[in-house]
Design a protein around this motif. Structure first.
Motif, PDB file in Angstrom:
ATOM      1  N   GLU A   1       2.349   1.564  -3.452  1.00 37.73           N
ATOM      2  CA  GLU A   1       1.496   2.267  -4.283  1.00 37.73           C
ATOM      3  C   GLU A   1       1.433   3.939  -3.926  1.00 37.73           C
ATOM      4  N   MET A   2       1.258   3.986  -2.904  1.00 38.25           N
ATOM      5  CA  MET A   2       0.811   5.573  -2.583  1.00 38.25           C
ATOM      6  C   MET A   2       2.154   6.476  -2.917  1.00 38.25           C
ATOM      7  N   VAL A   3       3.121   5.852  -2.642  1.00 37.94           N
ATOM      8  CA  VAL A   3       4.535   6.821  -2.941  1.00 37.94           C
ATOM      9  C   VAL A   3       4.420   6.885  -4.650  1.00 37.94           C
ATOM     10  N   TRP A   4       4.380   5.713  -5.159  1.00 41.67           N
ATOM     11  CA  TRP A   4       4.469   5.827  -6.793  1.00 41.67           C
ATOM     12  C   TRP A   4       3.292   6.830  -7.312  1.00 41.67           C
ATOM     13  N   GLU A   5       2.244   6.505  -6.866  1.00 37.25           N
ATOM     14  CA  GLU A   5       1.387   7.204  -7.578  1.00 37.25           C
ATOM     15  C   GLU A   5       1.295   8.715  -7.322  1.00 37.25           C
ATOM     16  N   SER A   6       1.792   9.176  -5.855  1.00 33.61           N
ATOM     17  CA  SER A   6       1.897  10.576  -5.791  1.00 33.61           C
ATOM     18  C   SER A   6       2.973  10.979  -6.297  1.00 33.61           C
TER      19      SER A   6
ATOM     20  N   ILE B   1       4.983  13.422   4.528  1.00 36.47           N
ATOM     21  CA  ILE B   1       3.798  12.323   4.847  1.00 36.47           C
ATOM     22  C   ILE B   1       4.243  11.056   4.070  1.00 36.47           C
ATOM     23  N   LEU B   2       4.743  11.161   2.802  1.00 40.61           N
ATOM     24  CA  LEU B   2       5.387  10.066   2.235  1.00 40.61           C
ATOM     25  C   LEU B   2       6.458   9.428   2.704  1.00 40.61           C
ATOM     26  N   CYS B   3       7.310  10.408   3.333  1.00 43.95           N
ATOM     27  CA  CYS B   3       8.690   9.675   4.101  1.00 43.95           C
ATOM     28  C   CYS B   3       8.112   8.823   5.271  1.00 43.95           C
ATOM     29  N   ALA B   4       7.089   9.413   6.003  1.00 40.25           N
ATOM     30  CA  ALA B   4       6.651   8.744   7.096  1.00 40.25           C
ATOM     31  C   ALA B   4       6.173   7.601   6.875  1.00 40.25           C
TER      32      ALA B   4
ATOM     33  N   GLY C   1       3.837  15.261  -7.033  1.00 41.73           N
ATOM     34  CA  GLY C   1       4.234  15.516  -5.600  1.00 41.73           C
ATOM     35  C   GLY C   1       3.211  16.430  -5.086  1.00 41.73           C
ATOM     36  N   ARG C   2       2.260  16.905  -5.835  1.00 45.80           N
ATOM     37  CA  ARG C   2       1.201  17.922  -4.867  1.00 45.80           C
ATOM     38  C   ARG C   2       0.163  17.029  -4.032  1.00 45.80           C
ATOM     39  N   PRO C   3      -0.727  16.285  -4.747  1.00 49.03           N
ATOM     40  CA  PRO C   3      -1.824  15.457  -3.896  1.00 49.03           C
ATOM     41  C   PRO C   3      -1.229  14.110  -3.637  1.00 49.03           C
ATOM     42  N   LEU C   4      -1.795  13.499  -2.533  1.00 48.79           N
ATOM     43  CA  LEU C   4      -1.487  12.247  -2.037  1.00 48.79           C
ATOM     44  C   LEU C   4      -2.763  11.355  -2.797  1.00 48.79           C
ATOM     45  N   VAL C   5      -2.127  10.360  -3.761  1.00 48.22           N
ATOM     46  CA  VAL C   5      -2.952   9.419  -4.257  1.00 48.22           C
ATOM     47  C   VAL C   5      -2.862   8.041  -3.926  1.00 48.22           C
ATOM     48  N   LEU C   6      -4.071   7.450  -3.681  1.00 52.49           N
ATOM     49  CA  LEU C   6      -3.947   5.960  -3.460  1.00 52.49           C
ATOM     50  C   LEU C   6      -4.816   5.288  -4.323  1.00 52.49           C
ATOM     51  N   PHE C   7      -4.581   4.558  -5.066  1.00 57.90           N
ATOM     52  CA  PHE C   7      -5.360   3.561  -5.966  1.00 57.90           C
ATOM     53  C   PHE C   7      -6.203   4.207  -6.696  1.00 57.90           C
ATOM     54  N   GLY C   8      -5.426   5.404  -7.233  1.00 63.53           N
ATOM     55  CA  GLY C   8      -6.092   6.342  -8.348  1.00 63.53           C
ATOM     56  C   GLY C   8      -6.968   7.316  -7.649  1.00 63.53           C
ATOM     57  N   HIS C   9      -7.216   7.327  -6.358  1.00 63.04           N
ATOM     58  CA  HIS C   9      -8.190   8.209  -5.765  1.00 63.04           C
ATOM     59  C   HIS C   9      -7.217   9.435  -4.870  1.00 63.04           C
ATOM     60  N   VAL C  10      -7.684  10.792  -5.050  1.00 65.11           N
ATOM     61  CA  VAL C  10      -6.812  11.453  -4.327  1.00 65.11           C
ATOM     62  C   VAL C  10      -7.411  11.475  -2.858  1.00 65.11           C
ATOM     63  N   VAL C  11      -6.331  11.325  -1.938  1.00 61.93           N
ATOM     64  CA  VAL C  11      -6.565  11.162  -0.600  1.00 61.93           C
ATOM     65  C   VAL C  11      -6.646  12.332   0.215  1.00 61.93           C
TER      66      VAL C  11
ATOM     67  N   VAL D   1       0.916  -1.139   0.047  1.00 60.35           N
ATOM     68  CA  VAL D   1       0.015  -0.033  -0.011  1.00 60.35           C
ATOM     69  C   VAL D   1       0.865   1.379  -0.037  1.00 60.35           C
ATOM     70  N   SER D   2       1.862   1.228   0.836  1.00 54.62           N
ATOM     71  CA  SER D   2       2.899   2.400   0.944  1.00 54.62           C
ATOM     72  C   SER D   2       3.523   2.699  -0.251  1.00 54.62           C
TER      73      SER D   2
END
Length: 142
Positions: A18-23, A49-52, A28-38, A15-16
């Motif tokens: 995927e989140m780092v890859w898509e974001s 946030i991505l580093c954490a 680097g502006r929005p946090l994206v997870l599985f194609g949805h902006v979180v 999951v992490s």
């Protein structure tokens, strides 16, 4: 054999990643997870946030692997302790059998000694007669 903590840590890592890859693909502006902006925090907050999230995934995997290794070591030590106890009980059973055999032999030997002493005493109670037999080749005195 996979354990539950390793599976959970693997899922969190996936999951992490995927989140780092898509974001990262969205500049680097929005946090994206599985194609949805979180969320859409500022760029600096997104990086933190991505580093954490990445660090927590790495920590989760390290803890899960350490837990699995600890459980494997615990099972191995339990098997070694069981083997040692089995060896000790087997040795104790052998010592007990030797001790019982020795006690039986000692009783038998004591009985034999008592019988031999009784035979010796019976033989010494008989009267002894001294019989002198002249030597046939010895010269006779005149």
């Amino acid at each position: 054999m996979l354990s539950f903590p390793v599976v959970c840590a693997s899922v969190w890592c996936a999951v992490s990643i995927e989140m780092v890859w898509e974001s990262a693909r969205t500049d680097g502006r929005p946090l994206v997870l599985f194609g949805h902006v979180v969320a859409a925090p500022p760029v600096g907050a997104t990086i933190v946030i991505l580093c954490a999230v990445s660090a927590s995934a790495a920590l989760a995997m390290a803890i899960a692997v350490a837990y699995a290794r600890g459980r494997r070591l615990e099972r191995r030590m339990a098997a070694e302790v069981d083997a040692r106890w089995a060896e000790l009980s087997q040795r104790d059973a052998g010592d007990t059998a030797r001790r019982e055999l020795l006690n039986w032999r000692l009783a038998e030997l004591q009985t034999l000694v008592d019988r031999l002493l009784a035979d010796r005493q019976a033989a010494t109670r008989k009267e002894r007669h001294l019989i002198v037999v002249p030597d046939a080749e010895a010269p006779t005195r005149r």
